[in-house]
Design a protein around this motif. Structure first.
Motif, PDB file in Angstrom:
ATOM      1  N   LYS A  75       0.828  -1.205   0.000  1.00 29.99           N
ATOM      2  CA  LYS A  75       0.000   0.000   0.000  1.00 29.99           C
ATOM      3  C   LYS A  75       0.865   1.259   0.000  1.00 29.99           C
ATOM      4  N   PRO A  76       1.735   1.420  -0.997  1.00 28.36           N
ATOM      5  CA  PRO A  76       2.536   2.646  -1.059  1.00 28.36           C
ATOM      6  C   PRO A  76       1.655   3.838  -1.415  1.00 28.36           C
ATOM      7  N   LYS A  77       2.192   5.021  -1.281  1.00 34.46           N
ATOM      8  CA  LYS A  77       1.412   6.226  -1.571  1.00 34.46           C
ATOM      9  C   LYS A  77       0.964   6.276  -3.025  1.00 34.46           C
ATOM     10  N   HIS A  78       1.843   5.871  -3.943  1.00 34.60           N
ATOM     11  CA  HIS A  78       1.521   5.981  -5.362  1.00 34.60           C
ATOM     12  C   HIS A  78       1.532   4.636  -6.089  1.00 34.60           C
ATOM     13  N   PHE A  79       2.690   3.984  -6.164  1.00 35.64           N
ATOM     14  CA  PHE A  79       2.813   2.808  -7.021  1.00 35.64           C
ATOM     15  C   PHE A  79       3.649   1.717  -6.358  1.00 35.64           C
ATOM     16  N   THR A  80       3.449   0.493  -6.858  1.00 30.86           N
ATOM     17  CA  THR A  80       4.389  -0.597  -6.637  1.00 30.86           C
ATOM     18  C   THR A  80       5.038  -0.907  -7.979  1.00 30.86           C
ATOM     19  N   LEU A  81       6.366  -0.888  -8.015  1.00 34.22           N
ATOM     20  CA  LEU A  81       7.103  -1.218  -9.227  1.00 34.22           C
ATOM     21  C   LEU A  81       7.527  -2.678  -9.148  1.00 34.22           C
ATOM     22  N   VAL A  82       6.974  -3.499 -10.039  1.00 39.08           N
ATOM     23  CA  VAL A  82       7.328  -4.910 -10.118  1.00 39.08           C
ATOM     24  C   VAL A  82       8.295  -5.079 -11.284  1.00 39.08           C
ATOM     25  N   VAL A  83       9.502  -5.534 -10.980  1.00 38.57           N
ATOM     26  CA  VAL A  83      10.527  -5.747 -12.004  1.00 38.57           C
ATOM     27  C   VAL A  83      10.734  -7.244 -12.172  1.00 38.57           C
ATOM     28  N   ALA A  84      10.440  -7.774 -13.355  1.00 38.12           N
ATOM     29  CA  ALA A  84      10.774  -9.159 -13.672  1.00 38.12           C
ATOM     30  C   ALA A  84      12.153  -9.166 -14.312  1.00 38.12           C
ATOM     31  N   TYR A  85      13.046  -9.980 -13.784  1.00 41.15           N
ATOM     32  CA  TYR A  85      14.405 -10.007 -14.337  1.00 41.15           C
ATOM     33  C   TYR A  85      14.778 -11.421 -14.758  1.00 41.15           C
ATOM     34  N   ARG A  86      15.833 -11.536 -15.560  1.00 39.74           N
ATOM     35  CA  ARG A  86      16.164 -12.776 -16.242  1.00 39.74           C
ATOM     36  C   ARG A  86      16.821 -13.816 -15.343  1.00 39.74           C
ATOM     37  N   GLY A  87      17.254 -13.429 -14.170  1.00 45.67           N
ATOM     38  CA  GLY A  87      17.840 -14.396 -13.265  1.00 45.67           C
ATOM     39  C   GLY A  87      19.304 -14.137 -12.983  1.00 45.67           C
ATOM     40  N   ALA A  88      19.886 -15.036 -12.215  1.00 44.65           N
ATOM     41  CA  ALA A  88      21.228 -14.835 -11.676  1.00 44.65           C
ATOM     42  C   ALA A  88      22.301 -14.739 -12.750  1.00 44.65           C
ATOM     43  N   ALA A  89      22.090 -15.338 -13.911  1.00 43.39           N
ATOM     44  CA  ALA A  89      23.118 -15.356 -14.951  1.00 43.39           C
ATOM     45  C   ALA A  89      23.173 -14.065 -15.755  1.00 43.39           C
ATOM     46  N   CYS A  90      22.255 -13.155 -15.541  1.00 40.69           N
ATOM     47  CA  CYS A  90      22.145 -11.954 -16.374  1.00 40.69           C
ATOM     48  C   CYS A  90      22.903 -10.789 -15.745  1.00 40.69           C
ATOM     49  N   GLY A  91      24.013 -10.395 -16.382  1.00 39.09           N
ATOM     50  CA  GLY A  91      24.799  -9.277 -15.874  1.00 39.09           C
ATOM     51  C   GLY A  91      24.081  -7.945 -15.973  1.00 39.09           C
ATOM     52  N   HIS A  92      23.310  -7.740 -17.043  1.00 37.52           N
ATOM     53  CA  HIS A  92      22.549  -6.494 -17.182  1.00 37.52           C
ATOM     54  C   HIS A  92      21.540  -6.360 -16.041  1.00 37.52           C
ATOM     55  N   CYS A  93      20.881  -7.467 -15.708  1.00 37.06           N
ATOM     56  CA  CYS A  93      19.911  -7.437 -14.611  1.00 37.06           C
ATOM     57  C   CYS A  93      20.600  -7.089 -13.299  1.00 37.06           C
ATOM     58  N   ARG A  94      21.764  -7.678 -13.069  1.00 37.54           N
ATOM     59  CA  ARG A  94      22.514  -7.377 -11.847  1.00 37.54           C
ATOM     60  C   ARG A  94      22.810  -5.887 -11.748  1.00 37.54           C
ATOM     61  N   ASP A  95      23.290  -5.297 -12.841  1.00 38.45           N
ATOM     62  CA  ASP A  95      23.639  -3.877 -12.813  1.00 38.45           C
ATOM     63  C   ASP A  95      22.410  -3.003 -12.593  1.00 38.45           C
ATOM     64  N   PHE A  96      21.303  -3.345 -13.257  1.00 35.88           N
ATOM     65  CA  PHE A  96      20.084  -2.552 -13.131  1.00 35.88           C
ATOM     66  C   PHE A  96      19.522  -2.637 -11.714  1.00 35.88           C
ATOM     67  N   LEU A  97      19.454  -3.846 -11.179  1.00 32.07           N
ATOM     68  CA  LEU A  97      18.899  -4.013  -9.835  1.00 32.07           C
ATOM     69  C   LEU A  97      19.818  -3.417  -8.775  1.00 32.07           C
ATOM     70  N   LYS A  98      21.115  -3.476  -8.987  1.00 33.15           N
ATOM     71  CA  LYS A  98      22.043  -2.847  -8.057  1.00 33.15           C
ATOM     72  C   LYS A  98      21.825  -1.334  -8.037  1.00 33.15           C
ATOM     73  N   ALA A  99      21.579  -0.746  -9.208  1.00 29.65           N
ATOM     74  CA  ALA A  99      21.315   0.692  -9.272  1.00 29.65           C
ATOM     75  C   ALA A  99      20.032   1.046  -8.529  1.00 29.65           C
ATOM     76  N   ILE A 100      18.999   0.214  -8.649  1.00 24.74           N
ATOM     77  CA  ILE A 100      17.765   0.449  -7.890  1.00 24.74           C
ATOM     78  C   ILE A 100      18.035   0.299  -6.395  1.00 24.74           C
ATOM     79  N   ASN A 101      18.737  -0.754  -6.035  1.00 23.56           N
ATOM     80  CA  ASN A 101      19.057  -1.003  -4.627  1.00 23.56           C
ATOM     81  C   ASN A 101      19.760   0.205  -4.000  1.00 23.56           C
ATOM     82  N   ASP A 102      20.727   0.759  -4.721  1.00 20.12           N
ATOM     83  CA  ASP A 102      21.509   1.872  -4.186  1.00 20.12           C
ATOM     84  C   ASP A 102      20.731   3.182  -4.151  1.00 20.12           C
ATOM     85  N   ARG A 103      19.634   3.243  -4.903  1.00 23.33           N
ATOM     86  CA  ARG A 103      18.825   4.472  -4.942  1.00 23.33           C
ATOM     87  C   ARG A 103      17.400   4.204  -4.479  1.00 23.33           C
ATOM     88  N   LEU A 104      17.247   3.210  -3.641  1.00 29.20           N
ATOM     89  CA  LEU A 104      15.902   2.826  -3.212  1.00 29.20           C
ATOM     90  C   LEU A 104      15.190   3.970  -2.496  1.00 29.20           C
TER      91      LEU A 104
END
Length: 238
Positions: A75-104
């Motif tokens: 129940k956030p104020k505006h939105f829930t962002l659901v990100v489906a990612y390719r899994g542990a083998a995907c380097g692009h996913c790792r970089d993208f999710l790390k960027a979200i993690n660091d700017r959560l």
């Protein structure tokens, strides 16, 4: 905002048995056939995917380091962002999710909750989160193919580095309103187009500023009715 569905060469929505794959420039498998459940269970029969303004399918996944995560509990104020990612083998996913993690905190300040989900096993997801330093972002695992199809997520068989589930979910993002209806989706069929976190935050700012405005919510029937309306027309967001 509109629903953006991206298609790339060499992939098709949801296929039967993997015929083969080649290794791309970034070390990713380029899949030539995909996993296709025989019966569609997507929420909108006309489009085969959730439509903006309509309720999204249920979503419940097990979490790394915690209990199960349910979309209906968010129940956030505006939105829930659901990100489906390719899994542990995907380097692009790792970089993208790390960027979200660091700017959560930037998402939280905007009233946006974030979860990342994949078809990985518990062991794969835990190892991935630890190696990538995802110490703040909610990471879900064990997404089932039927649920991925309900959300309109493309699925692939990556033969070079088989996933425990036997398939991977291609990258997708869904921005879900507090009431459980869809605001925006970004769905792609292969690992070739990657938005930046800055672009995601900018898009969220724009949608919050414009309020409940929707695009991408027409079916063939309602599109015909909209085309027949008299008077000037404007394109939201442009």
């Amino acid at each position: 905002m509109s629903t953006i569905r991206m298609t790339t060469t060499g992939t098709t929505p949801i296929g039967a048995t993997p015929i083969g794959a080649t290794r791309g420039a970034q070390g990713h498998a380029v899949v030539t056939d995909q996993i296709r459940p025989s019966v569609s269970s997507a929420p909108d029969a006309a489009t085969g995917r959730p439509l903006p303004g309509q309720p999204v399918p249920p979503l419940q996944v097990s979490m790394v380091g915690g209990p199960c995560w349910r979309l209906c509990d968010q129940k956030p104020k505006h939105f829930t962002l659901v990100v489906a990612y390719r899994g542990a083998a995907c380097g692009h996913c790792r970089d993208f999710l790390k960027a979200i993690n660091d700017r959560l905190e930037a998402f939280q300040r905007r009233g946006v909750a974030v979860v990342a989900v994949s078809a990985d096993s518990r062991a794969e997801a835990e190892s991935f989160a630890e190696a990538a330093g995802l110490d703040r972002l909610a990471i879900g695992w064990g997404l089932k193919p039927e649920r991925a199809q309900d959300w309109g997520i493309y699925m692939s068989a990556e033969t070079g580095r088989p996933a425990a589930a036997g398939f991977i979910c291609e990258f997708a993002m869904f921005l879900v309103r507090r009431d459980g209806t869809l605001q925006l989706s970004h769905v792609q069929s292969g690992p070739f187009l990657w938005p930046s976190v800055d672009e995601v935050l900018e898009a969220i700012d724009g949608m919050i500023a414009r309020g409940p405005e929707l695009t991408g919510d027409l079916t063939p029937e309602t599109a015909g009715a909209a085309a027949s309306r008299p008077g000037p027309r404007s394109i939201p967001g442009c």
